[in-house]
Every structure is written in C-alpha cells, then in structure tokens.
Design an enzyme around this catalytic site. Sequence first.
Site, short mmCIF file in Angstrom:
data_model
loop_
_atom_site.label_atom_id
_atom_site.label_comp_id
_atom_site.label_asym_id
_atom_site.label_seq_id
_atom_site.Cartn_x
_atom_site.Cartn_y
_atom_site.Cartn_z
N ARG A 181 0.77 -1.22 0.05
CA ARG A 181 -0.10 0.08 -0.09
C ARG A 181 0.79 1.09 0.13
NH1 ARG A 181 -4.18 -0.22 4.86
NH2 ARG A 181 -4.11 2.11 4.71
N GLN A 208 0.89 3.96 -9.39
CA GLN A 208 0.66 2.48 -9.92
C GLN A 208 1.25 2.37 -11.28
OE1 GLN A 208 -1.36 0.55 -7.41
NE2 GLN A 208 0.07 -0.54 -8.62
N ALA A 231 4.81 1.43 0.75
CA ALA A 231 5.36 0.46 -0.32
C ALA A 231 5.42 1.00 -1.94
CB ALA A 231 4.49 -0.85 -0.28
N HIS A 232 4.40 1.58 -2.20
CA HIS A 232 4.29 2.12 -3.55
C HIS A 232 5.17 3.25 -3.89
CE1 HIS A 232 0.90 -0.24 -4.19
NE2 HIS A 232 0.92 0.02 -5.47
N LYS A 233 5.55 4.05 -2.55
CA LYS A 233 6.44 5.21 -2.70
C LYS A 233 7.80 4.61 -2.85
CE LYS A 233 7.38 9.49 -0.36
NZ LYS A 233 8.83 9.24 0.31
#
Lengths: 194, 288
Positions: free
Chosen positions: A32, A88, A35-37
Amino acid sequence: MIELETPISEKQIRELKLGDSVLLSGTIVTARDQAHKLMVEEKPDFLRPLLKESVIYHCGPVVKQESDGSWRFVSAGPTTSIREEPYQADVVCEYNVRGVIGKGGMGDHTAEGLQRCGAVYFHAVGGAGTLIANAVVNVLDVHYLEEFGTPEAFWVIRVQDFPLVVTMDAAGNSLHKRIREASTAAARTLMGLG
Amino acid sequence: MVLEQVFLELIRRAAVDLSPDVETALRSAHDHEAAGSPAAAVMKTILENVRQARENSTPICQDTGSLVFYIDHPLGGTEPPLRRAIEAAAEEATKRQYLRPNAVDPLSGRNSGNNLGVNAPHIHFHQWEKPETRIRLMLKGGGSENVGAQYKLPHAAVKAGRDLDGVRRVVIDAVLNAQGLGCAPGFIGIGIGGSRDTAYTLSKEQFFRRVGERSPRPELAELEIQLKEELNRLGIGPMGFGGATTVLDVFADAQHRHPATFFVSITYTCWAFRRKSMTIINGEVTYD
C-alpha cells in the site's frame, strides 16, 4: 466464473472484460502507501521475481503471529486504491505486474498504464475481511515489516479462490467511469436538472 | 458481573456479527440483483463473509471502525466506572484481535495501539428516569465516514431550497458523490436542522433504528420512503459496480434550527453496519 492462477500471461489478461468475475489463486504480494512510494523511488530488485506476472493487493491486514513464529491473516479486505494513483502505472510497468487488487477503482493515469503494459484492475469486495483472510492459505514471507509496520509491509501470500471482479480492463475501459456517468445522468433526471 | 467483561462481549458481538435485521436486508438485496451480475456476486460474497465471521468469531471487516458508545443510565448513576470499564474492554478487545488499533494521534501520526486516545472511544452519556442502564455501541468504519457530507441550504448547485425537497436534493447529491466508495450498499442517516455539530450527531444516532423502522413524523417517513426508492434508481449498486441496490435504508430526523441556519447532515455507513446494544438491571445483562 473465470479461474486464474499466477503467474498470469499477458494474453490471459488481455482477454478479460469489464464485469468478469474471477477466482484468483497463486502467489501475490500486498503493498500500500509506503510500499508504492518505495517501489517508484528505489525500485528494489528483490521484488522483481515476486511481482513478475503476478498481482499486487492493496491491503492492510490484521495479522496474527502464532507461537511457532509463523503468520496468519485474520481479516484482510481491500483498502481504497486511489491513493496509489501517482505511482501505480510506473509500478505495473517497471515490475511487469499483471493485476492490481483494491477497492474504489483508479484514475486515467493508471488506466493508461494498464493498457500500455498489459494489466487489469481487480475489485475485491470491500469489508469482506474474514472471507478474504480465509482465502489466504499461506503467508510465505514478509518484507519491510520493521520499517513499515503490519498494515504497510509487503506480505507475500498464497491465495486460493480469491473472489474478484474486473472493473478496469487492459483496453483502457473503466466500469467506475461508466457508472459515474450513468448515475450522474439519473440524479439530474430525479432533480429535474435536465 | 464484571463490567469490563460485559463490555468486552458487547464489542466482540459488534465486531464479528451483524444484527438480524441488517443481515435480512443484505439477503433481500442479493435476491433483487440479476443472477450472474457482478452485483449479485458481491452480495453473495458479503453474505458468505458474514457467515464465516460469525463462525470464526473474527472481524467482519478488517476496519473495525471507531468505537462510539451511547449510554442511558438511571438517576444517581456515575460515569467514571463505566468509562474505565469501556477503556479496559477496548484495550483487551484489541489484544484479542476483535478490534484493529484505530486510534491515531493527528499531531504525531502515532497509533496508540490499543484504541484509546483523546475522545477515543467516544462516549455519549445521558441520564434517564428508568431503573436500567442501556448501552448502545456502534463500530463506525472510516471509509464510509469519509463520504458523509454537510450542506447548508439553500444549495444552488442542485437547486435545493429551505424545505424538504431541498433536503431530498442534497441527499441525492451526497449519495451520488459517494458512488461505491462507502462500501455500498449503505445506510443513510440524515440530520435536519440544529447546528453543524448537532446535525451530524442527530444523523448518526439514526443508525440505532431497526431496518424498515420509519420516522414517527409522517412527513419524514414519507421522505425516507421516497429517498430509498430514488437513491436505488441511481444504479450505483453494490461496490459501485451498477445494480438495483445502492442503499439499504434511509433514516431521517429533524431538530429546531436557528433562523439564520439550515443544515442537512448526511452520514453514510457501509453494508457492514455494526451496532449492538445491551441492558443492565440489578447486575443482570441482556444483549440484544
């Protein structure tokens, strides 16, 4: 009902249409916000074999550690996906991801990335925490648990028959956009706004 | 009777099981969706999840919400022991994974880890002239709380004036804006009049009504029936996938307002509509 198992080929993904019901099995990874950063800013290599032709799940689970040290998912419904909109598309293309699971849908930038790199957005049932946790048959590994905490860590899990609906396909279509347009027209009629 | 144990059981019941009226409404929604549609698939998954949560005694949803208590106690009752019992029960419920830690300090960003903090749990105390203590608990999800809205009439964008038709218009606007993001199909609480804070309070307290229980005020009962039918014509459907059920029920209430203000507050709660109550009299507890 379509049954899919990771790893998923680009051809299989491009055959999926809006509204298709899917039962997903195989190894997937939760990720989430932090983690995406990280995936965009540092592009860690350990994730490449885990994510290639696999699926990312937007989820902050309730997890229990058993007395032998192993982990078990207790409640694990999807979280709102739109927060990952800035990241994303880059993540999907960088890691050859074939699908993203979450709730609420995502925007135009993600839709374009899914189309370009061959992936879809799967909608899980928001609130179905226990049912989805029961579909998680095994917790294989966890990364960044110390740094990100339980809800935001990368949990590598094996799922069996995880129920999903395709709401953004690999051709750039979005069910969310269609429903928003149709419901806006219906509301204007109800209010006599023409 | 150990007060802490009694509260712990109330919290467990609220987190892992729905009231029968809510489950019946979900079942009926399932039966009204077209067979084989994504909406029907969602409703089937929801019903199966509710069954598994009850059997496993695990949370229906991983967002176990914010704890909001409404306590009516007899004359001469005191608040501090009840508050202490609630805090101890919330802490224990978190340890047992009936609750996810959901109390975050907005300044430091730190999660307290036990659901305790400033105004957490939030407790409304009220004294009444009855011998029993009534305790009602709502676990209010965060995603659905985010899609609530407050309007001040008149509201030109949807031609809403200071009357019940104006109320109707802004409720349609709020549910349209929510789409599936509040985990539709949801329940809608409407608070008309009062101040900004009391309008929201009134809207949220409506959620203790039974599904299908209409307002005793005929004009509000009529509005509830009309809105339920109209909101379901929006076609947003379960999870926003399209379908026949966007809302499961609508509850409205009104209170006197200042001549200069006309607030309409709309609180949305997800299909995982978790509220339970219990009554204590002479040390005997009855759960609803």
